[in-house]
Design a protein around this motif. Structure first.
Motif, PDB file in Angstrom:
ATOM      1  N   ARG A 283     -37.888 -40.022 -16.891  1.00 17.65           N
ATOM      2  CA  ARG A 283     -38.819 -40.880 -17.620  1.00 17.65           C
ATOM      3  C   ARG A 283     -39.533 -40.173 -18.767  1.00 17.65           C
ATOM      4  NH1 ARG A 283     -38.652 -41.884 -12.384  1.00 17.65           N
ATOM      5  NH2 ARG A 283     -38.093 -43.984 -11.739  1.00 17.65           N
ATOM      6  N   GLU A 284     -39.250 -38.915 -18.965  1.00 12.49           N
ATOM      7  CA  GLU A 284     -39.859 -38.202 -20.084  1.00 12.49           C
ATOM      8  C   GLU A 284     -39.007 -38.421 -21.327  1.00 12.49           C
ATOM      9  OE1 GLU A 284     -40.374 -34.204 -18.711  1.00 12.49           O
ATOM     10  OE2 GLU A 284     -42.021 -34.751 -17.369  1.00 12.49           O
ATOM     11  N   TRP A 285     -39.093 -39.627 -21.862  1.00 12.85           N
ATOM     12  CA  TRP A 285     -38.232 -40.020 -22.981  1.00 12.85           C
ATOM     13  C   TRP A 285     -38.452 -39.155 -24.208  1.00 12.85           C
ATOM     14  CZ3 TRP A 285     -39.029 -46.077 -22.883  1.00 12.85           C
ATOM     15  CH2 TRP A 285     -38.536 -46.580 -21.657  1.00 12.85           C
ATOM     16  N   VAL A 286     -39.642 -38.612 -24.338  1.00 11.26           N
ATOM     17  CA  VAL A 286     -39.910 -37.782 -25.508  1.00 11.26           C
ATOM     18  C   VAL A 286     -39.053 -36.519 -25.513  1.00 11.26           C
ATOM     19  CG1 VAL A 286     -41.793 -36.458 -24.468  1.00 11.26           C
ATOM     20  CG2 VAL A 286     -41.762 -36.848 -26.939  1.00 11.26           C
ATOM     21  N   SER A 287     -38.600 -36.098 -24.351  1.00  9.06           N
ATOM     22  CA  SER A 287     -37.857 -34.841 -24.269  1.00  9.06           C
ATOM     23  C   SER A 287     -36.520 -34.892 -25.013  1.00  9.06           C
ATOM     24  CB  SER A 287     -37.660 -34.457 -22.797  1.00  9.06           C
ATOM     25  OG  SER A 287     -36.976 -33.241 -22.687  1.00  9.06           O
ATOM     26  N   PRO A 288     -35.621 -35.856 -24.751  1.00  4.47           N
ATOM     27  CA  PRO A 288     -34.395 -35.932 -25.559  1.00  4.47           C
ATOM     28  C   PRO A 288     -34.685 -36.178 -27.040  1.00  4.47           C
ATOM     29  CG  PRO A 288     -34.151 -37.221 -23.542  1.00  4.47           C
ATOM     30  CD  PRO A 288     -35.598 -36.829 -23.635  1.00  4.47           C
ATOM     31  N   ALA A 289     -35.723 -36.958 -27.329  1.00  9.86           N
ATOM     32  CA  ALA A 289     -36.085 -37.190 -28.731  1.00  9.86           C
ATOM     33  C   ALA A 289     -36.484 -35.883 -29.405  1.00  9.86           C
ATOM     34  CB  ALA A 289     -37.222 -38.210 -28.822  1.00  9.86           C
ATOM     35  N   THR A 290     -37.232 -35.060 -28.693  1.00 11.52           N
ATOM     36  CA  THR A 290     -37.668 -33.785 -29.252  1.00 11.52           C
ATOM     37  C   THR A 290     -36.497 -32.829 -29.440  1.00 11.52           C
ATOM     38  OG1 THR A 290     -39.838 -34.027 -28.210  1.00 11.52           O
ATOM     39  CG2 THR A 290     -39.207 -31.822 -28.915  1.00 11.52           C
ATOM     40  N   VAL A 291     -35.618 -32.773 -28.448  1.00  6.67           N
ATOM     41  CA  VAL A 291     -34.466 -31.873 -28.540  1.00  6.67           C
ATOM     42  C   VAL A 291     -33.564 -32.263 -29.707  1.00  6.67           C
ATOM     43  CG1 VAL A 291     -32.351 -31.116 -27.379  1.00  6.67           C
ATOM     44  CG2 VAL A 291     -34.498 -31.221 -26.111  1.00  6.67           C
ATOM     45  N   THR A 292     -33.292 -33.548 -29.869  1.00  8.55           N
ATOM     46  CA  THR A 292     -32.444 -33.967 -30.982  1.00  8.55           C
ATOM     47  C   THR A 292     -33.137 -33.751 -32.325  1.00  8.55           C
ATOM     48  OG1 THR A 292     -33.177 -36.267 -30.639  1.00  8.55           O
ATOM     49  CG2 THR A 292     -31.064 -35.615 -29.659  1.00  8.55           C
ATOM     50  N   TRP A 293     -34.459 -33.897 -32.352  1.00  9.34           N
ATOM     51  CA  TRP A 293     -35.188 -33.600 -33.594  1.00  9.34           C
ATOM     52  C   TRP A 293     -35.087 -32.123 -33.939  1.00  9.34           C
ATOM     53  CZ3 TRP A 293     -39.159 -30.530 -35.288  1.00  9.34           C
ATOM     54  CH2 TRP A 293     -39.708 -30.847 -36.539  1.00  9.34           C
ATOM     55  N   MET A 294     -35.217 -31.254 -32.947  1.00 12.85           N
ATOM     56  CA  MET A 294     -35.073 -29.816 -33.173  1.00 12.85           C
ATOM     57  C   MET A 294     -33.669 -29.497 -33.669  1.00 12.85           C
ATOM     58  SD  MET A 294     -37.059 -28.433 -29.784  1.00 12.85           S
ATOM     59  CE  MET A 294     -36.726 -26.703 -30.116  1.00 12.85           C
ATOM     60  N   LEU A 295     -32.674 -30.153 -33.082  1.00 17.29           N
ATOM     61  CA  LEU A 295     -31.290 -29.967 -33.509  1.00 17.29           C
ATOM     62  C   LEU A 295     -31.115 -30.408 -34.961  1.00 17.29           C
ATOM     63  CD1 LEU A 295     -28.316 -29.320 -32.857  1.00 17.29           C
ATOM     64  CD2 LEU A 295     -28.127 -31.639 -31.905  1.00 17.29           C
ATOM     65  N   MET A 296     -31.676 -31.546 -35.295  1.00 19.86           N
ATOM     66  CA  MET A 296     -31.612 -32.042 -36.671  1.00 19.86           C
ATOM     67  C   MET A 296     -32.247 -31.056 -37.645  1.00 19.86           C
ATOM     68  SD  MET A 296     -33.814 -33.533 -39.108  1.00 19.86           S
ATOM     69  CE  MET A 296     -35.114 -34.344 -38.181  1.00 19.86           C
ATOM     70  N   GLU A 297     -33.420 -30.565 -37.301  1.00 21.05           N
ATOM     71  CA  GLU A 297     -34.122 -29.630 -38.176  1.00 21.05           C
ATOM     72  C   GLU A 297     -33.326 -28.337 -38.338  1.00 21.05           C
ATOM     73  OE1 GLU A 297     -36.810 -27.853 -40.658  1.00 21.05           O
ATOM     74  OE2 GLU A 297     -36.769 -29.952 -40.021  1.00 21.05           O
ATOM     75  N   LEU A 298     -32.780 -27.831 -37.262  1.00 18.94           N
ATOM     76  CA  LEU A 298     -32.025 -26.583 -37.315  1.00 18.94           C
ATOM     77  C   LEU A 298     -30.786 -26.709 -38.196  1.00 18.94           C
ATOM     78  CD1 LEU A 298     -31.679 -23.650 -36.113  1.00 18.94           C
ATOM     79  CD2 LEU A 298     -30.162 -24.734 -34.412  1.00 18.94           C
ATOM     80  N   VAL A 299     -30.049 -27.812 -38.035  1.00 19.70           N
ATOM     81  CA  VAL A 299     -28.757 -27.964 -38.706  1.00 19.70           C
ATOM     82  C   VAL A 299     -28.913 -28.553 -40.114  1.00 19.70           C
ATOM     83  CG1 VAL A 299     -26.512 -29.099 -38.622  1.00 19.70           C
ATOM     84  CG2 VAL A 299     -27.510 -28.150 -36.528  1.00 19.70           C
TER      85      VAL A 299
END
Length: 232
Positions: A185-201
């Motif tokens: 139920r911690e929906w922010v977690s996948p959102a945060t991980v994909t945002w970090m991935l977006m920023e990195l790449v």
């Protein structure tokens, strides 16, 4: 994005609910109290209530001289207040209606730009696993230093995908592993991980040293079955 993460990180705690009260269609009337354990005696008493009152859902661990947040279903608020007043423990209502917070959380944040037609991801709303995987496909197709791999399937047969961000191939540099979505139920977690991935790449030019000196591995959702279940 910072405000978005801060808000939903707070709200993610609201969805870490006790098994005794989680099987409900709505949290209308559920309230969250903040009690204050001033000393060992208060802390011990609050811990005892946690054991004997199954309908009290503790959002925080009991700490001496610290706040303790407790969610209570409708019809049980007076009991909690009486329990606290019996011991002389001070309290306040932190969230008067949990359902209103849930409805607020469902509202998409204002978009800062047009969505990319090549994938379904944005970072102003929560997305399905399928949407996230379209983004992984996009990165793999667009950037030559990004690859993905299916490392297994979940219990319900969903792919478990890891994204590898490695310049010059993986395995020759120190590695960073980042995963999210362990708690369904911690929906922010996948959102945060994909945002970090977006920023990195996608913004690699702004911090090229991160990919030149390190290999990166991302798993956006480590519990895809639970994530899907919590969204239904």
């Amino acid at each position: 994005m910072r405000c978005f993460v801060v808000f939903v990180a707070l709200f993610s705690a609201a969805l870490a609910l006790h098994d005794s009260v989680i099987d409900v269609e709505s949290f209308t009337g559920f309230q969250v109290y903040r009690a204050y354990a001033n000393g060992q005696s208060d802390a011990s008493y609050l811990q005892t209530l946690r054991t004997i009152r199954e309908h009290y859902d503790y959002w925080t661990e009991v700490r001496i001289n610290g706040p303790v947040d407790i969610m209570v279903p409708p019809g049980k608020q007076e009991q909690l207040e009486a329990d606290l007043e019996l011991k002389g423990i001070s309290y306040e209502i932190m969230i008067p209606d949990v359902q209103k917070l849930i409805e607020l959380e469902k509202l998409a944040a204002p978009s800062k730009g047009a969505p990319n037609p090549k994938h379904a991801m944005t970072w102003d709303d929560y997305h399905t696993l399928e949407d996230m995987y379209t983004y992984l496909d996009y990165l793999e197709e667009t950037f030559d230093f990004v690859t993905t791999e299916v490392i297994g399937q979940s219990y319900e047969g969903r792919d478990m995908r890891v994204v590898k961000v490695c310049r010059g191939g993986c395995g020759e540099k120190k590695a960073v592993w980042i995963d999210g979505g362990i708690h369904a139920r911690e929906w922010v977690s996948p959102a945060t991980v994909t945002w970090m991935l977006m920023e990195l790449v996608e913004n690699d030019a702004a911090h090229a040293d991160l990919t030149e000196g390190l290999d990166w591995y991302f798993v956006a959702s480590a519990n895809p079955d639970g994530y899907a279940f919590s969204r239904d």
